[in-house]
Motif scaffolding. Sequence first.
Motif, PDB file in Angstrom:
ATOM      1  N   SER A 281       0.831  -1.059  -0.018  1.00 14.13           N
ATOM      2  CA  SER A 281      -0.009   0.150   0.050  1.00 14.13           C
ATOM      3  C   SER A 281       0.886   1.309   0.022  1.00 14.13           C
ATOM      4  CB  SER A 281      -0.970   0.164   1.137  1.00 14.13           C
ATOM      5  OG  SER A 281      -1.886  -0.725   1.165  1.00 14.13           O
ATOM      6  N   SER A 282       2.131   1.152  -0.544  1.00 17.72           N
ATOM      7  CA  SER A 282       2.865   2.530  -0.490  1.00 17.72           C
ATOM      8  C   SER A 282       3.595   2.425  -1.981  1.00 17.72           C
ATOM      9  CB  SER A 282       3.691   2.276   0.542  1.00 17.72           C
ATOM     10  OG  SER A 282       4.855   3.408   0.471  1.00 17.72           O
ATOM     11  N   SER A 283       3.249   3.502  -2.752  1.00 14.34           N
ATOM     12  CA  SER A 283       3.976   3.695  -3.856  1.00 14.34           C
ATOM     13  C   SER A 283       5.450   4.168  -3.585  1.00 14.34           C
ATOM     14  CB  SER A 283       3.533   5.095  -4.705  1.00 14.34           C
ATOM     15  OG  SER A 283       2.003   4.975  -4.546  1.00 14.34           O
ATOM     16  N   THR A 320      -5.612   7.295  -6.037  1.00 12.15           N
ATOM     17  CA  THR A 320      -6.191   7.945  -4.803  1.00 12.15           C
ATOM     18  C   THR A 320      -7.203   9.045  -5.347  1.00 12.15           C
ATOM     19  OG1 THR A 320      -3.996   7.449  -3.853  1.00 12.15           O
ATOM     20  CG2 THR A 320      -5.157   9.270  -3.148  1.00 12.15           C
ATOM     21  N   ALA A 359       0.983  11.783   0.467  1.00 10.18           N
ATOM     22  CA  ALA A 359       2.239  11.208   0.410  1.00 10.18           C
ATOM     23  C   ALA A 359       2.193   9.816  -0.027  1.00 10.18           C
ATOM     24  CB  ALA A 359       2.578  11.043   1.751  1.00 10.18           C
ATOM     25  N   ALA A 360       3.116   9.269  -0.518  1.00 10.92           N
ATOM     26  CA  ALA A 360       3.003   7.858  -1.035  1.00 10.92           C
ATOM     27  C   ALA A 360       3.177   6.655  -0.116  1.00 10.92           C
ATOM     28  CB  ALA A 360       4.175   7.699  -2.234  1.00 10.92           C
ATOM     29  N   VAL A 361       2.440   6.586   1.022  1.00  5.41           N
ATOM     30  CA  VAL A 361       2.386   5.729   2.121  1.00  5.41           C
ATOM     31  C   VAL A 361       0.860   5.190   2.352  1.00  5.41           C
ATOM     32  CG1 VAL A 361       4.400   6.678   3.022  1.00  5.41           C
ATOM     33  CG2 VAL A 361       2.218   7.711   3.701  1.00  5.41           C
ATOM     34  N   GLY A 363      -2.705   4.784   3.694  1.00 11.25           N
ATOM     35  CA  GLY A 363      -3.592   5.713   4.418  1.00 11.25           C
ATOM     36  C   GLY A 363      -3.403   7.120   4.135  1.00 11.25           C
ATOM     37  N   ALA A 364      -2.629   7.626   3.417  1.00 13.98           N
ATOM     38  CA  ALA A 364      -2.443   8.873   3.203  1.00 13.98           C
ATOM     39  C   ALA A 364      -3.352   9.596   2.191  1.00 13.98           C
ATOM     40  CB  ALA A 364      -1.155   9.215   2.367  1.00 13.98           C
ATOM     41  N   GLY A 365      -4.130   8.911   1.249  1.00 13.35           N
ATOM     42  CA  GLY A 365      -5.168   9.316   0.805  1.00 13.35           C
ATOM     43  C   GLY A 365      -6.378   9.732   1.645  1.00 13.35           C
ATOM     44  N   ASP A 394      -7.198   0.796  -0.180  1.00 10.34           N
ATOM     45  CA  ASP A 394      -5.841   1.374  -0.390  1.00 10.34           C
ATOM     46  C   ASP A 394      -4.826   0.481  -1.155  1.00 10.34           C
ATOM     47  OD1 ASP A 394      -3.519   3.159   0.028  1.00 10.34           O
ATOM     48  OD2 ASP A 394      -3.407   2.834   2.271  1.00 10.34           O
ATOM     49  N   ARG A 397      -5.919   0.961  -4.990  1.00  5.22           N
ATOM     50  CA  ARG A 397      -5.600   2.408  -5.344  1.00  5.22           C
ATOM     51  C   ARG A 397      -4.197   2.502  -5.689  1.00  5.22           C
ATOM     52  NH1 ARG A 397      -8.086   4.156  -0.040  1.00  5.22           N
ATOM     53  NH2 ARG A 397      -6.226   5.266   0.941  1.00  5.22           N
ATOM     54  N   THR A 398      -3.203   2.011  -4.595  1.00  4.85           N
ATOM     55  CA  THR A 398      -1.868   2.010  -4.732  1.00  4.85           C
ATOM     56  C   THR A 398      -1.510   1.210  -5.896  1.00  4.85           C
ATOM     57  OG1 THR A 398      -1.896   2.050  -2.402  1.00  4.85           O
ATOM     58  CG2 THR A 398       0.232   1.837  -3.544  1.00  4.85           C
ATOM     59  N   ASN A 401      -1.903   3.602  -8.785  1.00  4.18           N
ATOM     60  CA  ASN A 401      -1.217   4.868  -8.551  1.00  4.18           C
ATOM     61  C   ASN A 401       0.220   4.539  -9.300  1.00  4.18           C
ATOM     62  OD1 ASN A 401      -2.908   6.184  -7.098  1.00  4.18           O
ATOM     63  ND2 ASN A 401      -2.030   5.910  -5.099  1.00  4.18           N
TER      64      ASN A 401
END
Length: 434
Positions: A281-283, A320, A359-361, A363-365, A394, A397-398, A401
């Motif tokens: 879940s992190s770009s 996101t 941020a690309a982490v 839950g940021a969205g 998440d 969507r990641t 992304n």
Amino acid sequence: MKKLALHWQIVIGMVAGVLFALLMTQFSWGKMIVTDWVKPFGTIFINSLKLIAVPLILASLIKGVSDLKDISKLSKMGGRTIGIYILTTVMAVSIGLVLVNVIKPGNSISDTTRQELVENYSGNTAKYKAQAAKQKESGPLQALVDLVPSNFINAAGDNKNMLQVIFFAIFFGVGLILIKEKQAKPVKDFFDGFNEVILKLIDLIMMAAPVGVFALLAALVVESPSLDLFKALGWYAFTVVLGLAIMIVLYNSMVFIFTKKKPSFFMKGISPAQLLAFSTSSSAATLPVTMERVTEHLGVDEEVSSFVLPIGATINMDGTSLYQAVAAVFIAQAFGMDLTLGAQLGIIVTATLASIGSAAVPGAGMVMLVIVLAQAGIPEAGLALIFAVDRPLDMCRTTVNVTGDATVSMLVAKSLGKLHKPKVKDWDDNYPTK
Ligand code: ASP
């Protein structure tokens, strides 16, 4: 013993929260226990997410913009990159808006449940109506005027003004690129470090996520003991996932139309990065793999990929932005609010900017969704509604992304004549030679 992955911990937290609340509703005093002793932890969790929203935008946007470095040398590539990034993001938000308006996932909540929710979460509907009325009264360029703060401290002092903070961050980042390298370096180093700290804070907050979702779900169940809500969440999740699937089809079509590469070539090349994006879940965490796949397996020149992809990981989040548009309208529907066409057009602007600021982490969205809600006058309390399904969404969507970043890097490379025969040939399609 190996530690359980965070997404499993969160799933367990959610299920435990629902079961705990169902148990509590069997006792006359159960609801009070949950409301007085469990719900506050959910509120603290949501507050801590909101707390870091302003510093998050400052750090990630200033870093993202200033990473553009030498504007004069890279202006051609920069212009194209940013242009296509914004285009795909606006496309994603529009697809999300069309789907959520057609499927209307929030309307599957019955009148009674909606009423309960409105009473439980929004407190005073009249206040929101008054806000909406005020919005209608303001002039056509008011949104533009509101974008430029007259005082930075005031702008940063209210979560509703986050767009102004975004404006300041971009403006600041541009200034940073334009001054002398020697003078810019300490400032840039500071924001690089600042960005790292913020990412760490998100990590720490996400560690509390299992407890947070336990509390949120338990409170949701005792306060709205209706199956309707979960049915409605199912439709909401379906709407987001359908939109994301459409984006993947669109990316493949764009790659095929502009570079003549078949979907099988593109998907095979990028799939390890997609899987990593899905599981982390992190770009940002996926970036090294995305770079490797795009350069080695898709044939994008390193000069292009090293510029386009890191910026993309920071500012290009089509998945996101699509999710934010769907979530905002879903929450409005659930609260029985009618969004005007103007408000929906506003969502296109705010969701585009909010996804850029995310941020690309993990839950940021969702943190940045607060901006979209605040700008559209939708109750922020609605975040509690969608948290239950946020983690799986998440992950999805990641994945989108990261796929979006890879697509744009191929298009930019093609337009600059920097798309080559891939170094690693792990597929059978015929790669057109130059
Ligand atoms: N997790 C997403 C990403 O890293 C951001 C978001 O929360 O939507 O791309």
